[in-house]
Write a protein that holds these residues in place. Structure first.
Motif, PDB file in Angstrom:
ATOM      1  N   CYS A 239     -20.142 -22.062  -5.276  1.00  0.00           N
ATOM      2  CA  CYS A 239     -19.982 -20.683  -4.894  1.00  0.00           C
ATOM      3  C   CYS A 239     -20.777 -20.090  -6.191  1.00  0.00           C
ATOM      4  O   CYS A 239     -21.393 -20.864  -6.959  1.00  0.00           O
ATOM      5  CB  CYS A 239     -18.699 -20.359  -4.919  1.00  0.00           C
ATOM      6  SG  CYS A 239     -17.658 -20.994  -6.567  1.00  0.00           S
ATOM      7  N   LYS A 240     -20.957 -18.916  -6.233  1.00  0.00           N
ATOM      8  CA  LYS A 240     -21.696 -17.976  -7.590  1.00  0.00           C
ATOM      9  C   LYS A 240     -21.246 -16.935  -7.734  1.00  0.00           C
ATOM     10  O   LYS A 240     -20.508 -16.053  -6.608  1.00  0.00           O
ATOM     11  CB  LYS A 240     -23.357 -18.264  -6.963  1.00  0.00           C
ATOM     12  CG  LYS A 240     -23.533 -17.541  -5.817  1.00  0.00           C
ATOM     13  CD  LYS A 240     -25.095 -17.553  -5.507  1.00  0.00           C
ATOM     14  CE  LYS A 240     -25.348 -16.612  -4.368  1.00  0.00           C
ATOM     15  NZ  LYS A 240     -26.842 -16.633  -4.133  1.00  0.00           N
ATOM     16  N   ARG A 241     -21.631 -16.003  -8.832  1.00  0.00           N
ATOM     17  CA  ARG A 241     -21.473 -14.948  -9.116  1.00  0.00           C
ATOM     18  C   ARG A 241     -22.639 -14.460  -9.905  1.00  0.00           C
ATOM     19  O   ARG A 241     -23.310 -15.088 -10.634  1.00  0.00           O
ATOM     20  CB  ARG A 241     -20.133 -14.706  -9.812  1.00  0.00           C
ATOM     21  CG  ARG A 241     -20.186 -15.544 -11.199  1.00  0.00           C
ATOM     22  CD  ARG A 241     -18.879 -15.323 -11.981  1.00  0.00           C
ATOM     23  NE  ARG A 241     -18.636 -15.940 -12.873  1.00  0.00           N
ATOM     24  CZ  ARG A 241     -17.526 -15.912 -13.883  1.00  0.00           C
ATOM     25  NH1 ARG A 241     -16.521 -15.394 -13.241  1.00  0.00           N
ATOM     26  NH2 ARG A 241     -17.405 -16.859 -14.976  1.00  0.00           N
ATOM     27  N   THR A 242     -23.058 -13.272  -9.792  1.00  0.00           N
ATOM     28  CA  THR A 242     -24.299 -12.828 -10.519  1.00  0.00           C
ATOM     29  C   THR A 242     -23.828 -11.433 -11.582  1.00  0.00           C
ATOM     30  O   THR A 242     -23.180 -10.818 -11.339  1.00  0.00           O
ATOM     31  CB  THR A 242     -25.153 -11.880  -9.664  1.00  0.00           C
ATOM     32  OG1 THR A 242     -25.671 -12.987  -8.571  1.00  0.00           O
ATOM     33  CG2 THR A 242     -26.425 -11.374 -10.326  1.00  0.00           C
ATOM     34  N   MET A 243     -24.299 -11.803 -12.884  1.00  0.00           N
ATOM     35  CA  MET A 243     -23.877 -10.911 -14.102  1.00  0.00           C
ATOM     36  C   MET A 243     -25.214 -10.492 -14.336  1.00  0.00           C
ATOM     37  O   MET A 243     -26.018 -11.568 -15.280  1.00  0.00           O
ATOM     38  CB  MET A 243     -23.288 -11.594 -14.897  1.00  0.00           C
ATOM     39  CG  MET A 243     -21.946 -11.988 -14.387  1.00  0.00           C
ATOM     40  SD  MET A 243     -20.784 -13.230 -15.381  1.00  0.00           S
ATOM     41  CE  MET A 243     -22.016 -14.616 -14.922  1.00  0.00           C
ATOM     42  N   GLY A 244     -25.834  -9.228 -14.216  1.00  0.00           N
ATOM     43  CA  GLY A 244     -27.247  -8.734 -14.669  1.00  0.00           C
ATOM     44  C   GLY A 244     -28.369  -9.557 -14.026  1.00  0.00           C
ATOM     45  O   GLY A 244     -28.626  -9.779 -12.700  1.00  0.00           O
ATOM     46  N   ASP A 245     -29.214 -10.430 -15.130  1.00  0.00           N
ATOM     47  CA  ASP A 245     -30.149 -11.169 -14.280  1.00  0.00           C
ATOM     48  C   ASP A 245     -29.929 -12.524 -14.429  1.00  0.00           C
ATOM     49  O   ASP A 245     -30.730 -13.539 -14.334  1.00  0.00           O
ATOM     50  CB  ASP A 245     -31.343 -11.031 -15.358  1.00  0.00           C
ATOM     51  CG  ASP A 245     -32.078  -9.825 -15.572  1.00  0.00           C
ATOM     52  OD1 ASP A 245     -31.772  -8.950 -14.384  1.00  0.00           O
ATOM     53  OD2 ASP A 245     -32.655  -9.128 -16.545  1.00  0.00           O
ATOM     54  N   THR A 246     -28.599 -12.789 -14.554  1.00  0.00           N
ATOM     55  CA  THR A 246     -28.082 -14.276 -14.659  1.00  0.00           C
ATOM     56  C   THR A 246     -27.205 -14.464 -13.369  1.00  0.00           C
ATOM     57  O   THR A 246     -26.158 -13.632 -13.283  1.00  0.00           O
ATOM     58  CB  THR A 246     -27.279 -14.721 -16.090  1.00  0.00           C
ATOM     59  OG1 THR A 246     -28.085 -14.414 -17.078  1.00  0.00           O
ATOM     60  CG2 THR A 246     -27.077 -16.062 -15.963  1.00  0.00           C
ATOM     61  N   THR A 247     -27.455 -15.686 -12.655  1.00  0.00           N
ATOM     62  CA  THR A 247     -26.391 -16.026 -11.635  1.00  0.00           C
ATOM     63  C   THR A 247     -25.877 -17.219 -12.111  1.00  0.00           C
ATOM     64  O   THR A 247     -26.664 -18.471 -12.810  1.00  0.00           O
ATOM     65  CB  THR A 247     -27.271 -16.512 -10.534  1.00  0.00           C
ATOM     66  OG1 THR A 247     -27.769 -15.354  -9.940  1.00  0.00           O
ATOM     67  CG2 THR A 247     -26.262 -16.883  -9.224  1.00  0.00           C
ATOM     68  N   GLU A 248     -24.541 -17.215 -11.986  1.00  0.00           N
ATOM     69  CA  GLU A 248     -23.821 -18.446 -12.716  1.00  0.00           C
ATOM     70  C   GLU A 248     -23.322 -19.384 -11.286  1.00  0.00           C
ATOM     71  O   GLU A 248     -22.585 -18.451 -10.401  1.00  0.00           O
ATOM     72  CB  GLU A 248     -22.544 -18.121 -13.295  1.00  0.00           C
ATOM     73  CG  GLU A 248     -21.745 -19.293 -13.993  1.00  0.00           C
ATOM     74  CD  GLU A 248     -20.721 -19.051 -14.781  1.00  0.00           C
ATOM     75  OE1 GLU A 248     -20.032 -19.806 -15.528  1.00  0.00           O
ATOM     76  OE2 GLU A 248     -20.129 -17.899 -14.624  1.00  0.00           O
ATOM     77  N   TYR A 249     -23.327 -20.532 -11.124  1.00  0.00           N
ATOM     78  CA  TYR A 249     -23.054 -21.120 -10.116  1.00  0.00           C
ATOM     79  C   TYR A 249     -21.712 -22.121 -10.378  1.00  0.00           C
ATOM     80  O   TYR A 249     -21.732 -22.706 -11.621  1.00  0.00           O
ATOM     81  CB  TYR A 249     -24.033 -22.076  -9.446  1.00  0.00           C
ATOM     82  CG  TYR A 249     -25.082 -21.552  -8.793  1.00  0.00           C
ATOM     83  CD1 TYR A 249     -25.201 -21.363  -7.267  1.00  0.00           C
ATOM     84  CD2 TYR A 249     -26.108 -20.951  -9.498  1.00  0.00           C
ATOM     85  CE1 TYR A 249     -26.321 -20.747  -6.690  1.00  0.00           C
ATOM     86  CE2 TYR A 249     -27.181 -20.210  -8.712  1.00  0.00           C
ATOM     87  CZ  TYR A 249     -27.284 -20.113  -7.354  1.00  0.00           C
ATOM     88  OH  TYR A 249     -28.236 -19.384  -6.636  1.00  0.00           O
ATOM     89  N   LEU A 250     -21.062 -22.316  -9.567  1.00  0.00           N
ATOM     90  CA  LEU A 250     -19.735 -23.554  -9.838  1.00  0.00           C
ATOM     91  C   LEU A 250     -19.778 -24.243  -8.558  1.00  0.00           C
ATOM     92  O   LEU A 250     -19.554 -24.066  -7.431  1.00  0.00           O
ATOM     93  CB  LEU A 250     -18.391 -22.530  -9.869  1.00  0.00           C
ATOM     94  CG  LEU A 250     -17.246 -23.462  -9.875  1.00  0.00           C
ATOM     95  CD1 LEU A 250     -17.165 -24.423 -10.943  1.00  0.00           C
ATOM     96  CD2 LEU A 250     -15.861 -22.606  -9.775  1.00  0.00           C
ATOM     97  N   PHE A 251     -20.167 -25.702  -9.095  1.00  0.00           N
ATOM     98  CA  PHE A 251     -20.318 -26.581  -8.099  1.00  0.00           C
ATOM     99  C   PHE A 251     -18.992 -27.472  -8.077  1.00  0.00           C
ATOM    100  O   PHE A 251     -18.526 -27.843  -9.293  1.00  0.00           O
ATOM    101  CB  PHE A 251     -21.654 -27.511  -8.347  1.00  0.00           C
ATOM    102  CG  PHE A 251     -22.925 -26.772  -8.160  1.00  0.00           C
ATOM    103  CD1 PHE A 251     -23.355 -27.074  -6.774  1.00  0.00           C
ATOM    104  CD2 PHE A 251     -23.388 -26.091  -9.016  1.00  0.00           C
ATOM    105  CE1 PHE A 251     -24.690 -26.667  -6.707  1.00  0.00           C
ATOM    106  CE2 PHE A 251     -24.721 -25.501  -8.669  1.00  0.00           C
ATOM    107  CZ  PHE A 251     -25.571 -25.801  -7.519  1.00  0.00           C
ATOM    108  N   THR A 252     -18.362 -27.740  -6.957  1.00  0.00           N
ATOM    109  CA  THR A 252     -17.525 -28.952  -6.996  1.00  0.00           C
ATOM    110  C   THR A 252     -18.229 -30.257  -6.508  1.00  0.00           C
ATOM    111  O   THR A 252     -19.042 -30.344  -5.933  1.00  0.00           O
ATOM    112  CB  THR A 252     -16.609 -28.627  -5.799  1.00  0.00           C
ATOM    113  OG1 THR A 252     -15.905 -27.360  -6.055  1.00  0.00           O
ATOM    114  CG2 THR A 252     -15.590 -29.855  -5.584  1.00  0.00           C
TER     115      THR A 252
END
Length: 284
Positions: A239-252
């Motif tokens: 899954c992911k979320r976007t904060m400004g110019d950065t996208t953070e992914y959370l992998f299981t």
């Protein structure tokens, strides 16, 4: 200590010397330590083997003006990697903790301790266990921070809470050794959350729903984790979320625990604009 004995009993293979989480896990507003104690009665106490934890300790000191105390083993861990591993294995097998060198500050004179350490064998390093066993942290407010190869913040904080029952252990901060030089802003956000630095923390959006991993996400995971020397696991969903110019992914990911059994872990990866994907922490 119980956790060292358990590690000894369960370990079938050794993870990297500095194994284990990184990105911010800050103090919540309800844990505003500054509001409860005299700011001048705070001390940054840390153990550092390679210098990574020392950099974080010094940055905390720089941003807050709080004094530091570096603890050292009387007989330092100054051998090469294999020699240090062998020494730690023997000490664990014999239930021995290293004797500490004399301090130049009286920890008893302080109420709140920023407590820093590297992660070894999945938890805080043996010299840290020695300080805990001495009772020097009893009755304190403890704010942990640590450095690691892939993760270990959550496990080490849990061990702290178990080992120092007479102290109040707050949320902590952890950063990968590979990212220490990039941690200045993270540390500031952590300190704001703890109430030691003025400022506001940007609200973080929720992650999207977990979904089966796609080809693009497989490529991101491979770029971020492909050169890490120890197996992290096989990604199965994301899954992911976007904060400004950065996208953070959370992998299981599907992985193996230290005793060889099947386990699941969470891997956090950031993708900033015009930069390569970078994994920030693993939560096992």
């Amino acid at each position: 200590m119980n956790f060292i004995i358990n590690i000894q009993q369960n370990m079938k293979k050794i993870y990297l010397f500095l194994a284990a989480i990184a990105s911010l896990v800050g103090c919540s507003p309800k844990n505003d330590a500054r509001g409860a104690v005299n700011h001048e009665k705070c001390l940054v106490v840390y153990y550092s083997q390679t210098g990574a934890t020392a950099k974080v300790a010094q940055e905390i000191s720089r941003q807050t003006g709080i004094d530091t105390l570096r603890i050292e083993a009387e007989y330092p861990y100054n051998g090469n990697f294999n020699e240090t591993i062998a020494r730690c294995q023997k000490e664990m097998a014999d239930s021995i903790l290293p004797k500490l060198a004399t301090f130049d500050k009286d920890i008893a004179a302080y109420d709140t301790i920023f407590f820093g350490y590297p992660i070894w064998f999945g938890t805080y390093a043996p010299p840290v266990a020695s300080l805990i066993k001495s009772g020097a942290l009893d009755g304190k407010v403890i704010i942990p921070f640590c450095t690691f190869g892939s993760g270990g913040l959550e496990a080490s904080v849990a061990h702290l809470k178990e080992a120092v029952k007479e102290a109040k252990v707050l949320d902590g901060y952890g950063v990968r050794n590979a990212r220490v030089d990039k941690s200045k802003d993270e540390i500031k956000e952590f300190l704001i959350g703890c109430g030691f630095v003025e400022g506001k923390i940007a609200e973080r959006p929720d992650f999207s729903e977990q979904h089966p991993i796609g080809d693009e996400e497989k490529a991101i995971f491979a770029k971020a984790c492909g050169d890490y020397p120890m197996p992290i696991g096989t990604p199965v969903s994301a899954c992911k979320r976007t904060m400004g110019d950065t996208t953070e992914y959370l992998f299981t990911v599907n992985s193996k625990s230290m005793d060889g059994s099947t386990a699941s872990a969470k891997v956090y990866i950031t993708v900033a604009k015009d930069e390569q994907p970078e994994f920030t922490r693993v939560v096992r």
